[in-house]
Design an enzyme around this catalytic site. Structure first.
Site, PDB file in Angstrom:
ATOM      1  NE  ARG A 191      16.973 -15.141 -16.402  1.00 50.89           N
ATOM      2  CZ  ARG A 191      17.949 -14.839 -15.413  1.00 50.89           C
ATOM      3  NH1 ARG A 191      19.285 -14.766 -15.518  1.00 50.89           N
ATOM      4  NH2 ARG A 191      17.407 -14.803 -14.102  1.00 50.89           N
ATOM      5  CE  LYS A 208      16.161 -17.899 -12.583  1.00 52.14           C
ATOM      6  NZ  LYS A 208      16.969 -18.621 -11.717  1.00 52.14           N
ATOM      7  CD  GLU A 262      25.326 -21.609 -13.817  1.00 53.45           C
ATOM      8  OE1 GLU A 262      24.959 -20.343 -13.797  1.00 53.45           O
ATOM      9  OE2 GLU A 262      24.689 -22.668 -14.606  1.00 53.45           O
TER      10      GLU A 262
END
Ligand code: PXG
Length: 291
Positions: A52, A151, A184
């Site tokens: 990721r 991210k 989220e």
């Protein structure tokens, strides 16, 4: 005991661990990061976190100056250097030092930082009683602006939502996407249970593809609990039988109050309890050995 931090090829003590004020990570939030955990001498889902990190970096055209294999070894080495078995690991790759303009071409040397720390556990009672959350007025970034799947070091909208939660005395904030669907929380994915089915928002709605989220979906399948990845609104949240959050730091945390409304029976639900137990077993049994 001194804490050793990896900064730009060297291990330095906490007080010496510094970056330039000209680093674009600091000036513009130009960089990416990962939060990872180690349990009993094993790093949980290390490969997935590294994957990721590299995907996030590629999405912002940031070249990480190490191979994935090298970086994996550096993470393990940092843990060994700090003699850690249970730890929280923060990997940061910033664009590096440049000038005061935005142009990333002025930053030839990306910075890698590896911080490993003793894990600060949430109080155990939180996992029994459940937490209280609010629904934030701050919306998620739209994927065509800043894709929530990256991210990145840009967490300001999550921080604004967290400030709202703090003001209202709640532990977390649920963030909706621009269309009003539940997305989220500030650093966790969200799940509800309705008529025995586990439901979580699909990734395309604009959420981070959480590694704990994936682990929980797989565990649910293994346990024979039906799952659905589909959009839902706040009314489904308020009327859910159970609600829980998943994330590297919080693991699986039951939610028992949303905007002052009681969820289900106001205590941790049966499915949540089962998944917490199974997730703990998984983190104790799987992972990349440090030593
Ligand atoms: N959504 C967002 C926006 C996140 O930042 C998660 C979900 C959960 O993903 P994982 O892969 O951890 O299951 C995150 C996690 C922390 C912390 O210290 C965690 C995150 C970001 C900032 C702090 O808990 N990311």
């Amino acid at each position: 005991m001194s804490l050793w931090i990896y900064v730009d090829g060297k291990y330095v003590s906490k007080d010496e661990a510094k970056i330039s004020v000209f680093d674009h990570g600091f000036l513009y939030g130009d960089g990416v990061f990962e939060g990872i955990r180690a349990y009993e001498g094993k790093v949980f889902r290390l490969e997935e976190h590294l994957k990721r990190l590299y995907n996030s970096a590629k999405a912002i055209s940031l070249e990480i100056p190490f191979s994935r294999e090298d970086l994996k070894e550096k993470v393990l080495e940092t843990l060994r250097k700090n003699k850690l078995k249970d730890a929280y690991i923060r990997l940061v790759v910033s664009r590096g030092e440049g000038d005061l303009g935005l142009d990333p071409r002025k930053c030839p040397h990306p910075q890698l930082i590896i911080i490993t720390h003793h894990i600060v556990m949430y109080p155990e009672e939180l996992y029994e009683k459940g937490i209280e959350v609010i629904v934030s007025s701050v919306r998620k970034n739209i994927p065509s602006a800043l894709d929530p799947r990256i991210k990145s070091l840009n967490y300001l909208n999550n921080i604004l939502a967290k400030i709202e939660a703090n003001i209202q005395g709640a532990s977390e904030a649920i963030i909706l996407n621009k269309d009003g669907y539940v997305a989220e929380c500030t650093g966790d994915n969200i799940f509800i249970v309705k008529e025995g089915v586990i439901i979580t928002p699909p990734i395309w709605i604009g959420v981070l593809e959480g590694i704990t989220r994936s682990a929980i979906l797989k565990l649910a399948i293994k346990e024979g609990i039906p799952i659905k990845e589909e959009p839902f609104t706040t009314s489904s949240l308020y009327n859910s039988e159970e609600c829980f959050l998943t994330g590297t730091a919080a693991e699986v945390a039951p939610v028992t109050k949303i905007n002052k409304k009681i969820v289900g029976e106001g205590k941790m639900g049966k499915i949540t309890r089962k998944l917490i137990k199974k997730f703990r077993q998984l983190t104790q049994s799987e992972g990349t050995p440090i030593y």
